[in-house]
Design a protein around this motif. Structure first.
Motif, PDB file in Angstrom:
ATOM      1  N   ARG A   1      48.876   5.004 -47.415  1.00 41.72           N
ATOM      2  CA  ARG A   1      48.338   6.343 -47.162  1.00 41.72           C
ATOM      3  C   ARG A   1      47.015   6.199 -46.415  1.00 41.72           C
ATOM      4  N   PRO A   2      46.904   6.805 -45.275  1.00 43.89           N
ATOM      5  CA  PRO A   2      47.930   7.604 -44.594  1.00 43.89           C
ATOM      6  C   PRO A   2      49.071   6.734 -44.072  1.00 43.89           C
ATOM      7  N   GLN A   3      50.182   7.397 -43.785  1.00 43.13           N
ATOM      8  CA  GLN A   3      51.359   6.687 -43.290  1.00 43.13           C
ATOM      9  C   GLN A   3      51.079   6.061 -41.919  1.00 43.13           C
ATOM     10  N   PRO A   4      51.603   4.860 -41.677  1.00 41.72           N
ATOM     11  CA  PRO A   4      51.422   4.237 -40.358  1.00 41.72           C
ATOM     12  C   PRO A   4      52.167   5.022 -39.283  1.00 41.72           C
ATOM     13  N   SER A   5      51.929   4.659 -38.056  1.00 45.22           N
ATOM     14  CA  SER A   5      52.553   5.370 -36.930  1.00 45.22           C
ATOM     15  C   SER A   5      54.042   5.052 -36.845  1.00 45.22           C
ATOM     16  N   LEU A   6      54.721   5.865 -36.053  1.00 52.34           N
ATOM     17  CA  LEU A   6      56.144   5.643 -35.807  1.00 52.34           C
ATOM     18  C   LEU A   6      56.403   4.256 -35.231  1.00 52.34           C
ATOM     19  N   LEU A   7      55.486   3.774 -34.429  1.00 54.40           N
ATOM     20  CA  LEU A   7      55.653   2.480 -33.767  1.00 54.40           C
ATOM     21  C   LEU A   7      55.861   1.364 -34.782  1.00 54.40           C
ATOM     22  N   VAL A   8      55.172   1.445 -35.936  1.00 52.94           N
ATOM     23  CA  VAL A   8      55.293   0.407 -36.963  1.00 52.94           C
ATOM     24  C   VAL A   8      56.709   0.390 -37.526  1.00 52.94           C
ATOM     25  N   TYR A   9      57.217   1.593 -37.902  1.00 46.80           N
ATOM     26  CA  TYR A   9      58.589   1.680 -38.421  1.00 46.80           C
ATOM     27  C   TYR A   9      59.607   1.228 -37.369  1.00 46.80           C
ATOM     28  N   THR A  10      59.381   1.643 -36.133  1.00 45.44           N
ATOM     29  CA  THR A  10      60.298   1.279 -35.050  1.00 45.44           C
ATOM     30  C   THR A  10      60.351  -0.224 -34.869  1.00 45.44           C
ATOM     31  N   LYS A  11      59.186  -0.846 -34.871  1.00 42.73           N
ATOM     32  CA  LYS A  11      59.123  -2.299 -34.682  1.00 42.73           C
ATOM     33  C   LYS A  11      59.794  -3.035 -35.832  1.00 42.73           C
TER      34      LYS A  11
END
Length: 602
Positions: free
Chosen positions: A74-84
């Motif tokens: 928290r806060p949630q990481p960016s979309l880029l982290v999940y994508t990677k």
């Protein structure tokens, strides 16, 4: 029609197989490991705020552990982290794990976008479940996203992977008609390549022609895929026409464009056209690669023009293009067919000197060459070398050695090797069984050969015409003429038509029995059935007639031999010369002898 309405039509036009909400997928399908949530426990780190460090990911457990830490941040990481992270798992080929994590992201309201959706769709497609990928497409629409060209391209690829060729083609054409998205080069190549690999060359060709009239112009890779498909289907002239058309469309061909056409022309023996294309490549500054040279070397070797193949190899080396295993294998096969085993061994030794590793195919060719030259000792040495080089024997290597041993009269050793083959669970094929049948016949074990044929059939191995030809030939050579004729007559009832080898064998058998008139009738029947006699067929019947001093009866067959350009063999020629010595004034026979002299002796 609006873009949104068009998308809705496509979505409804391809209904998913399952109506399950995506959130239930984890519990419905067996792609996900049941212990997924505990896989990463052994790697759980004690830090309350772990740093997102992808360099520590060595296996899927590490990736899952990192995912657990990320979702708690928290806060949630960016979309880029999940994508990677998901992309990393996909690269490890753990597609079901990536899907399970994606499902968890959805349930925990983690951020997702079109790219993450496309990763999930790609995973389902790679698991051959494009229907679930289509379900995700429905979720994309409901989530308010607009699927992009990458998502639709992935779904099209998924249909092809799932052998749903018609559905892939249908989806692509709907995209074009409703203008949902403009296909890019990747999507166009996916469709055309998929159609070609499925054997749908004409539809692919027509699609290419359609695209040429739109804004979505096919690039060189799309043309290459069609040209390759046309050549593999034997439509070389159509490939040449397409080559002309692509240049007219201002699409510049490359070496990949030319290679399949050159191969197709070489296979057809169209050397003038090959020369023209090679000159065209030079004029357009298109460099030939190792595949181009390998095709030429292979083609020359197949035609027995090994010297020309050597010249090509020399040019190849001058241009600093290193031969690969395909190049050397083609050359080795050419030397083996020519019987030049010293050159074949020299080429084989060059493989290791160049840092290449000989394949089992290369060993098979070399062993076969030595066996045919009667050097069974060298063939055996190579056979024993195979496992020491980290290679495994296959059906071909065993079959080659068994035949070589049989040809040297070493029948017990051949059968011993066959037993070893079965013990090592290398499965014999029909060719292997035919070799064994031939070995029994050569060893005079006719009763055992007939029993062996029956046991083959009981095992579900259906003999082909070559198998029967081998047995019939063996029966005749062992004096079992009546059994051979009975088997010959039974072939049509087994769904087989006698070939020229079988007909000629039976003709020779009849002649040996003194049934020359019956042999003459069979030769006529042979031609009437659409099986044209060859040189051996005529030589057999002519020799039999000349032995009976029936030159007048032999003359019609001699005339047919002349008409068809068949040479007389040594035995036939000897008989004819004896006839001429007895009748010096037989001008017709003299002229016929001149025509029947083999060309290579003139």
């Amino acid at each position: 029609m609006s873009r949104k309405a068009a998308m809705e039509l496509i979505r409804r036009g391809i209904p998913p197989k399952s109506s399950h909400d995506f959130g239930t997928f984890t519990h419905t399908f067996p792609f996900f490991p049941s212990n997924l949530h505990t896989l990463g426990h052994k790697h759980r780190r004690g830090s309350p705020k772990p740093r997102v460090d992808f360099s520590n990911i060595n296996d899927v457990d590490d990736a899952i552990c990192l995912f657990r830490e990320i979702v708690r941040m928290r806060p949630q990481p960016s979309l880029l982290v999940y994508t990677k992270l998901l992309s990393t798992i996909v690269k490890m080929k753990h597609h079901s794990v990536a899907l399970s994590l994606f499902d968890e992201m959805r349930r925990k309201s983690a951020p997702v976008d079109e790219y993450i959706f496309s990763i999930a769709i790609n995973c389902y497609c790679l698991l051959n479940r494009v229907d679930f990928g289509l379900s995700i497409l429905g979720i994309i629409f409901k989530s308010g996203f607009k699927p992009n060209v990458a998502i639709f391209g992935t779904l099209i690829k998924g249909h092809f992977l799932d052998d749903k060729v018609a559905e892939a083609d249908k989806l692509f054409k709907k995209l074009l008609v409703f203008k949902v998205c403009e296909p890019n080069d990747v999507m166009i190549l996916t469709v055309i390549n998929g159609l070609c690999k499925a054997g749908q060359i004409i539809p692919a060709f027509e699609l290419l022609h359609t695209l040429e009239k739109t804004r979505c112009k096919p690039n060189v890779y799309a043309y290459n895929a069609i040209i390759d498909g046309l050549c593999k289907s034997g439509m070389v002239d159509d490939a040449l026409q397409l080559l002309s058309r692509m240049t007219a469309m201002s699409v510049t061909p490359n070496v990949v464009t030319y290679n399949p056409i050159i191969q197709g022309l070489c296979d057809d023996g169209r050397w003038e056209d090959v020369k023209h294309l090679l000159d065209e490549m030079t004029n357009h500054n298109i460099s030939k690669n190792v595949f181009t040279f390998s095709v030429l070397i292979d083609a020359y070797c197949k035609e027995g023009r090994v010297k020309d193949a050597e010249d090509v190899l020399e040019v190849m080396m001058q241009q600093n293009i290193c031969p690969d295993m395909i190049t050397y294998s083609a050359l080795i096969k050419g030397y083996c067919v020519e019987g030049n085993m010293s050159k074949a061994k020299e080429a084989f030794n060059s493989i290791t000197k160049k840092g290449l590793k000989p394949s089992i195919v290369t060993y098979s060719m070399l062993m076969d060459g030595y066996c045919k030259k009667g050097n069974i000792e060298e063939a055996c040495r190579l056979f024993l070398e195979v496992p020491r080089k980290g290679l495994k024997h296959d059906t071909i290597t065993y079959s080659t050695m068994i035949r070589g041993l049989f040809n040297k009269g070493r029948f017990a050793d051949g059968w011993k090797l066959f037993n070893d083959m079965e013990a090592r669970q290398v499965h014999p094929n029909l060719h292997t069984y035919t070799i064994l049948l031939d070995g029994l016949c050569k060893n005079g074990e006719i009763a055992r050969a007939l029993t062996f044929l029956h046991s083959m059939e009981q095992k579900g191995i259906i003999p082909n015409i070559i198998t029967y030809a081998t047995l019939i030939d063996g029966l005749c050579k062992n004096g079992k003429h009546e059994v051979a004729k009975d088997l010959f007559k039974a072939l049509p009832s087994r769904g087989l038509q006698p070939n020229v080898w079988i007909y000629t064998t039976i003709v020779g058998s009849l002649c040996q029995e003194g049934s020359v008139e019956e042999a003459k009738l069979l030769l006529v029947k042979m031609e009437e059935s659409g099986c044209a006699p060859n040189s051996r067929s005529y030589n057999v019947i002519i020799q039999s007639l000349l032995r009976r001093n029936e030159l007048s009866e032999a003359m019609p067959f001699l005339e047919k031999m002349c008409e068809r350009g068949f040479p007389a063999d040594t035995t036939t020629m000897s008989f004819l010369i004896d006839e001429l010595q007895d009748d010096h004034e037989n001008v017709k026979l003299f002229e016929m002898i001149k025509k029947l002299v083999p060309k290579d002796t003139m």
